[in-house]
Design an enzyme around this catalytic site. Structure first.
Site, PDB file in Angstrom:
ATOM      1  CB  THR A  68      -0.484  22.518 -11.979  1.00 50.83           C
ATOM      2  OG1 THR A  68       0.709  22.862 -12.681  1.00 50.83           O
ATOM      3  CG2 THR A  68      -0.162  21.484 -10.906  1.00 50.83           C
ATOM      4  CB  SER A  69      -1.573  23.989 -17.244  1.00 48.64           C
ATOM      5  OG  SER A  69      -1.925  25.075 -18.068  1.00 48.64           O
ATOM      6  CB  CYS A 104      -8.091  15.485 -16.764  1.00 47.70           C
ATOM      7  SG  CYS A 104      -6.941  15.356 -15.378  1.00 47.70           S
ATOM      8  CG  MET A 317      -1.182  11.978 -17.751  1.00 42.98           C
ATOM      9  SD  MET A 317       0.419  11.195 -18.103  1.00 42.98           S
ATOM     10  CE  MET A 317       0.140  10.616 -19.773  1.00 42.98           C
TER      11      MET A 317
END
Length: 395
Positions: A68-69, A104, A317
């Site tokens: 969440t960063s 990501c 991930m």
């Protein structure tokens, strides 16, 4: 003393896969941040609320975890036959540092829908109803991602019944194809930078570990759970509340990074937090997920636990899932062996939140393994849109 007022920057807060991030159109950023550099990094750090010595990111949009960063910058593509350029910034929680070294995979699921809804995709290429194909140029790593985004009445469809372990509520399914995901320039210029499917990795204080070092999706170091006294059924608290364990994994990561040619010295690892990832694998067995759901050995081919930004990830991930799928498709890797060995075009693995299936097409060409694409399904949903505010002197 005078104080500079806050400025407003158009932004959208989106969940993609099992991550959340703040999305920007490049053209909406302050002019100083429309090119890479210190101003851009300073703005993103302030937006997320870093660096925060308290580790909470209370004064920003971040959620105090690696998932969440995150920040994303999109623009119309500069590449032929692509719709949008996608740049990902992983923001450190406690340091003044934005890592641009990798992609990501989870937020990749939101790129297509945000690109459509924000006018970055030519409307002539979008169906009124059906599935839109968005060709994404992943600018961090120079790779193509194809997103299949459902459309209803000319708008992106976000609601649906697709369930993703690690996400509480169902949503619309977005299929992602990571094209040619293996490395082609960094490190050894190969999917296996050392040229081996399994290496002996010497880690001071730990020992010599068998390791599969692969660069597909994201550079990843795979080791056997049993070699580091784990079972592969661990949940976050078992690792993240153990300072010695975290130190061990960071040592493994640093030495693996050197062996992969990603850094030249161990000391450089601190400045490259996002990559490589480190993960441990084990044969399938029963375990209880973080939600309390039982995952049976018969539900999965193997178990995988992975660390991101120094902590065990709550699920998996997306880019590491690409690495898992690719390694599983290649006989002889630790991932393939944990799954039972042999040829396989897809694998379902167990992670702390449940299970995930990923497919990969791998083949040998003149003795070298190549992978043409990896495929998986995620979902995405806009959580909030409008403006994010930061002090005008933050950059």
């Amino acid at each position: 003393m005078t104080h500079v007022p806050q400025i407003k920057i158009p932004a959208t807060y989106i969940r993609g896969g099992t991550s959340k991030g703040v999305f920007f159109r490049l053209q909406d950023l302050p002019e100083a941040a429309q090119a890479p550099g210190a101003a851009r990094d300073a703005i993103l750090l302030r937006v997320i609320g870093s660096p925060d010595p308290y580790g909470k990111q209370i004064d920003g949009m971040g959620g105090a975890t690696s998932s969440t960063s995150k920040t994303v910058i999109l623009s119309k593509s500069s590449q032929p036959d692509h719709d949008v350029d996608y740049l990902f910034g992983q923001v450190s929680i406690d340091k003044a540092f934005v890592d641009w070294s990798g992609n990501c995979g989870n937020l990749s699921a939101a790129v297509g829908s945000f690109a459509i809804s924000s006018g970055l995709v030519d409307a002539a290429n979008l169906p009124e109803n059906g599935v839109a194909t968005v060709r994404i140029w992943q600018a961090n790593i120079g790779k193509t991602i194809i997103a299949k985004v459902p459309m209803t009445a000319g708008e992106v469809q976000e609601t649906g019944d697709f369930e993703l372990d690690g996400v509480t509520f169902p949503a619309a399914e977005v299929q992602l194809e990571f094209m040619d995901p293996a490395a082609d320039d960094e490190g050894g210029g190969s999917m296996f930078p050392t040229g081996n499917l399994v290496d002996d990795l010497d880690v001071p204080g730990v020992g010599t570990l068998k390791a599969t070092l692969i660069d597909a999706g994201i550079p990843t170091i795979f080791v056997n759970a049993s070699d580091i006294n784990y079972t592969g059924t661990e949940l976050q608290d078992a690792i993240n509340n153990d300072a010695k364990a975290l130190e061990m994994f960071e040592t493994i990561r640093a030495h693996g990074a050197v062996k992969m040619g990603l850094i030249k010295s161990i000391e450089e690892a601190a400045g490259r937090q996002h990559t490589p990832k480190v993960a441990f694998v084990a044969p399938a067995q029963d375990y209880t997920s973080s939600s309390g759901k039982t995952v049976a050995a018969s539900d999965v081919d193997l178990l995988v636990r992975a660390l991101s930004m120094g902590k065990l990830h709550h699920a998996m991930m997306g880019t590491a899932a690409v690495a898992i799928g690719t390694a599983a498709a290649i006989p002889g890797t630790l991932v393939n062996l944990a799954a039972g060995g042999g040829d396989r075009e897809s694998v379902r693995f167990g992670h702390p939140s449940g299970t995930l299936k990923v497919g990969a097409e791998a083949k040998q060409v003149e003795g070298e393994w190549t992978v043409t694409k990896a495929i998986m399904s995620r979902s995405a949903r806009i959580l909030m849109e409008g403006w994010v505010r930061i002090p005008g002197d933050a950059f």
